[in-house]
Design a protein around this motif. Sequence first.
Motif, PDB file in Angstrom:
ATOM      1  N   ALA A 230       0.710  -1.164   0.037  1.00  0.00           N
ATOM      2  CA  ALA A 230      -0.029  -0.118  -0.172  1.00  0.00           C
ATOM      3  C   ALA A 230       0.788   1.410   0.000  1.00  0.00           C
ATOM      4  N   THR A 231       1.972   1.277   1.004  1.00  0.00           N
ATOM      5  CA  THR A 231       2.878   2.437   0.982  1.00  0.00           C
ATOM      6  C   THR A 231       3.542   2.659  -0.337  1.00  0.00           C
ATOM      7  N   GLY A 232       4.071   1.546  -1.038  1.00  0.00           N
ATOM      8  CA  GLY A 232       4.819   1.606  -2.204  1.00  0.00           C
ATOM      9  C   GLY A 232       4.030   1.956  -3.357  1.00  0.00           C
ATOM     10  N   ILE A 233       2.706   1.608  -3.622  1.00  0.00           N
ATOM     11  CA  ILE A 233       1.742   2.045  -4.729  1.00  0.00           C
ATOM     12  C   ILE A 233       1.528   3.603  -4.249  1.00  0.00           C
ATOM     13  N   GLY A 234       1.084   3.823  -3.111  1.00  0.00           N
ATOM     14  CA  GLY A 234       0.631   5.155  -2.912  1.00  0.00           C
ATOM     15  C   GLY A 234       2.034   6.197  -3.140  1.00  0.00           C
ATOM     16  N   LEU A 235       3.235   5.941  -2.632  1.00  0.00           N
ATOM     17  CA  LEU A 235       4.318   6.563  -2.978  1.00  0.00           C
ATOM     18  C   LEU A 235       4.508   6.896  -4.694  1.00  0.00           C
ATOM     19  N   VAL A 236       4.610   5.725  -5.424  1.00  0.00           N
ATOM     20  CA  VAL A 236       4.860   5.768  -6.891  1.00  0.00           C
ATOM     21  C   VAL A 236       3.816   6.748  -7.431  1.00  0.00           C
ATOM     22  N   TYR A 237       2.652   6.574  -6.737  1.00  0.00           N
ATOM     23  CA  TYR A 237       1.250   7.320  -7.630  1.00  0.00           C
ATOM     24  C   TYR A 237       1.621   8.842  -7.257  1.00  0.00           C
ATOM     25  N   ALA A 238       1.957   9.072  -6.005  1.00  0.00           N
ATOM     26  CA  ALA A 238       2.223  10.385  -5.383  1.00  0.00           C
ATOM     27  C   ALA A 238       3.352  11.119  -6.201  1.00  0.00           C
ATOM     28  N   PHE A 262     -14.442  -0.511   5.964  1.00  0.00           N
ATOM     29  CA  PHE A 262     -14.117  -2.061   5.642  1.00  0.00           C
ATOM     30  C   PHE A 262     -15.479  -2.715   5.361  1.00  0.00           C
ATOM     31  N   VAL A 263     -16.525  -2.653   6.121  1.00  0.00           N
ATOM     32  CA  VAL A 263     -17.545  -3.464   5.711  1.00  0.00           C
ATOM     33  C   VAL A 263     -18.018  -3.092   4.362  1.00  0.00           C
ATOM     34  N   GLY A 264     -18.219  -1.978   4.146  1.00  0.00           N
ATOM     35  CA  GLY A 264     -18.692  -1.638   2.528  1.00  0.00           C
ATOM     36  C   GLY A 264     -17.648  -1.846   1.735  1.00  0.00           C
ATOM     37  N   ALA A 265     -16.434  -1.875   1.855  1.00  0.00           N
ATOM     38  CA  ALA A 265     -15.445  -2.352   0.979  1.00  0.00           C
ATOM     39  C   ALA A 265     -15.546  -3.879   0.754  1.00  0.00           C
ATOM     40  N   GLY A 266     -15.898  -4.807   2.013  1.00  0.00           N
ATOM     41  CA  GLY A 266     -15.975  -6.169   2.008  1.00  0.00           C
ATOM     42  C   GLY A 266     -17.150  -6.665   1.003  1.00  0.00           C
ATOM     43  N   ILE A 267     -18.175  -5.728   1.169  1.00  0.00           N
ATOM     44  CA  ILE A 267     -19.319  -6.208   0.353  1.00  0.00           C
ATOM     45  C   ILE A 267     -19.301  -5.933  -1.172  1.00  0.00           C
ATOM     46  N   LEU A 311      -6.415  -9.616   1.294  1.00  0.00           N
ATOM     47  CA  LEU A 311      -5.433  -8.661   1.443  1.00  0.00           C
ATOM     48  C   LEU A 311      -5.380  -7.536   0.164  1.00  0.00           C
ATOM     49  N   ALA A 312      -6.040  -7.824  -0.861  1.00  0.00           N
ATOM     50  CA  ALA A 312      -5.900  -6.888  -1.883  1.00  0.00           C
ATOM     51  C   ALA A 312      -7.197  -5.868  -1.613  1.00  0.00           C
ATOM     52  N   VAL A 313      -8.253  -6.267  -0.811  1.00  0.00           N
ATOM     53  CA  VAL A 313      -9.326  -5.457  -0.457  1.00  0.00           C
ATOM     54  C   VAL A 313      -8.880  -4.362   0.646  1.00  0.00           C
ATOM     55  N   PHE A 314      -8.009  -4.788   1.508  1.00  0.00           N
ATOM     56  CA  PHE A 314      -7.345  -3.855   2.530  1.00  0.00           C
ATOM     57  C   PHE A 314      -6.598  -2.769   1.694  1.00  0.00           C
ATOM     58  N   ILE A 315      -5.616  -3.301   0.902  1.00  0.00           N
ATOM     59  CA  ILE A 315      -4.557  -2.606   0.110  1.00  0.00           C
ATOM     60  C   ILE A 315      -5.283  -1.525  -0.618  1.00  0.00           C
ATOM     61  N   TRP A 316      -6.455  -2.008  -1.321  1.00  0.00           N
ATOM     62  CA  TRP A 316      -7.380  -1.029  -2.054  1.00  0.00           C
ATOM     63  C   TRP A 316      -7.677   0.194  -1.319  1.00  0.00           C
ATOM     64  N   ILE A 381     -13.186  -6.987   7.185  1.00  0.00           N
ATOM     65  CA  ILE A 381     -13.279  -7.390   5.727  1.00  0.00           C
ATOM     66  C   ILE A 381     -13.321  -9.144   6.096  1.00  0.00           C
ATOM     67  N   VAL A 382     -12.450  -9.511   6.895  1.00  0.00           N
ATOM     68  CA  VAL A 382     -12.644 -11.123   7.037  1.00  0.00           C
ATOM     69  C   VAL A 382     -14.030 -11.426   7.451  1.00  0.00           C
ATOM     70  N   ALA A 383     -14.728 -10.891   8.407  1.00  0.00           N
ATOM     71  CA  ALA A 383     -16.069 -11.318   9.010  1.00  0.00           C
ATOM     72  C   ALA A 383     -17.073 -11.102   7.782  1.00  0.00           C
TER      73      ALA A 383
END
Length: 441
Positions: A230-238, A262-267, A311-316, A381-383
Motif C-alpha cells: 500500500a505504501t509503495g503504490i501510494g508513494l509511486v502514484y504520489a 471496511f464493511v462496505g469495501a468487503g461487500i 489482502l487486496a481489499v485492504f490494500i485498495w 473484511i474477514v468477517a
Amino acid sequence: MATAPAPTAMTSARTGRTRLSRRTTGILILIAAVLIVALFLFMVTREPVEGARPTTLGFSLNSFFIWIGGLGPLVQIPIVVVLFAAVVGVILLLIEYAPRPGVGYFWLRVAACFVIPVLAFMILRPYQNAVVYVVAIALLAGALLFFADYRSREGAGYVFQLVIFMAPAAILLLTGLVYPAISTVVQSFFDKTGEKFVWFDNYIWTFTNPYGFWSVINTVIWALFAPIIATGIGLVYAAFVDRARGEKFLKLWVFMPVAISFVGAGIIWKFVYDYRQGQQIGLLNAIITWFGGQPVGWLDAQPLINTFCLLAVFIWSQTGFAMVILSASIKAVPTEQHEAAQLDGANARQRFFNVTIPGIRGSLIVVLTTITIAALKVYDIVAVMTGGRSNSSVLGFEMVNQQQRFQSYGHSSALAVVLFLFVLPLIIYNVHQMRKQKEVR
C-alpha cells in the motif's frame, strides 16, 4: 530613600517556627477530623445491641438512584442537570479557592475531609463491612489533602488542580485500558470457563490448533505485505502525479476508497470475487469465463490464495491514505535540493531515491506504522467476506470468534495477548523515534 531592614536570623527562625506550627496544627486538625468522621460512621453502622433500636442514617445513594429511576423522563432530566451543575460548581470552587490560603481555604479542606467519607458511606452503606472501606477512604482522602498542601510550594494549588483535571482521564484509562489488559493476560492462563489454571495450554493451542495457527500466519502475512504494498503504490502514484495536470482529480479517484468503511469495501469486493456455476455476476470470474476459463472460488481457494484476495481489499482501501500523506510530504521537500542534484547531473530516478526518499523518511515511517497497526487489528473484511472459513481467519477475527461462538475466553485472551506482542515492537520503535526527534530539537 529609606530601605526596609533586612530580616535577622531570629526573625527568620520565628517565621519558620510559625510555619511549622501552622503545618502541625493543620495536620492535627486533619487527623482529628478523620477520626471524628470514622467514629461517627462506626457509631451509625455498628451492629445493634440485642433489644435496642439500630442507629442508621436511613439513606444511601443507592436508594437515591432507585428513586430517580422511578421518575418520569421530564423529572429525571432536570434533576440530573442540577446534580451535574452542582458537581461542576464544586470542582470550580475547589480550583478557585484551593490555591489561596485563608479562611475559605481552611473550611474547604475541612468540608472535604467530612464530605468525602460521608459520600463514601452513603454509597457503601448497603454492603457488608462498609465501615472498613469508609475509614480507608477517609484516611486516603486525608493523606491526599495533606500531600496537596505539602506540595503547594511548587505552585499555587499545583497538585490539587493537577489531581482535579487528571483524575477523570486517569480513572478512564485504568478502568478502560489498564485493568482490561491485566485481566486479559491473567485470563489467558485459565481454561475456557475461567476457573481452572492451565498454564500455557492456551498459547500452545494458538500455535498448534488450525484455528489459532492460521490466524497467526495470516496476521503475519497481512502485517508484512499490506503496509509495504500500500505504501509503495501510494508513494509511486504520489510521485508521478505530483504537479501534474489534473492532479486533484487524479488523487481523488485513488483516495475515494478511504472514505468507504471496511464493511462496505468487503461487500463490494465480495461481488467481485463471486463464484457460482452458470452465468457469472462476479467481475473477476466473468472475465475468466469470457476467455474460456473455468470460474474460481477465490474466497475458498487454499492455501493462502483467499488470504491474498482479502489482502487486496485492504490494500485498495489504504493506498489512498498513503498517497495523500506522502504527496504532502513530497511537496514539502525543498525544490533547491532537487535543483542542486539536477545540476550535479542526477537523473529523475537518482533524485527520487537520493533526495525525495530521505526528505520524506519521517512520513514514510508514520504511514508504514499506521497501516501495519490497521492490518494487525483487521476484523471487518474477514468477517464480511469469508467469516474465517477456509483458513482465512486472522487474530482480530478469531479472538472474537472464540469468545462469541465457542465461549472460550481462555483461547480468546491468549489470541489477544499474541496480537499485543505483535503490536509491541511497533510501539517501542515509535517511542524510540519520538525520543530521537526530541534530542535533535
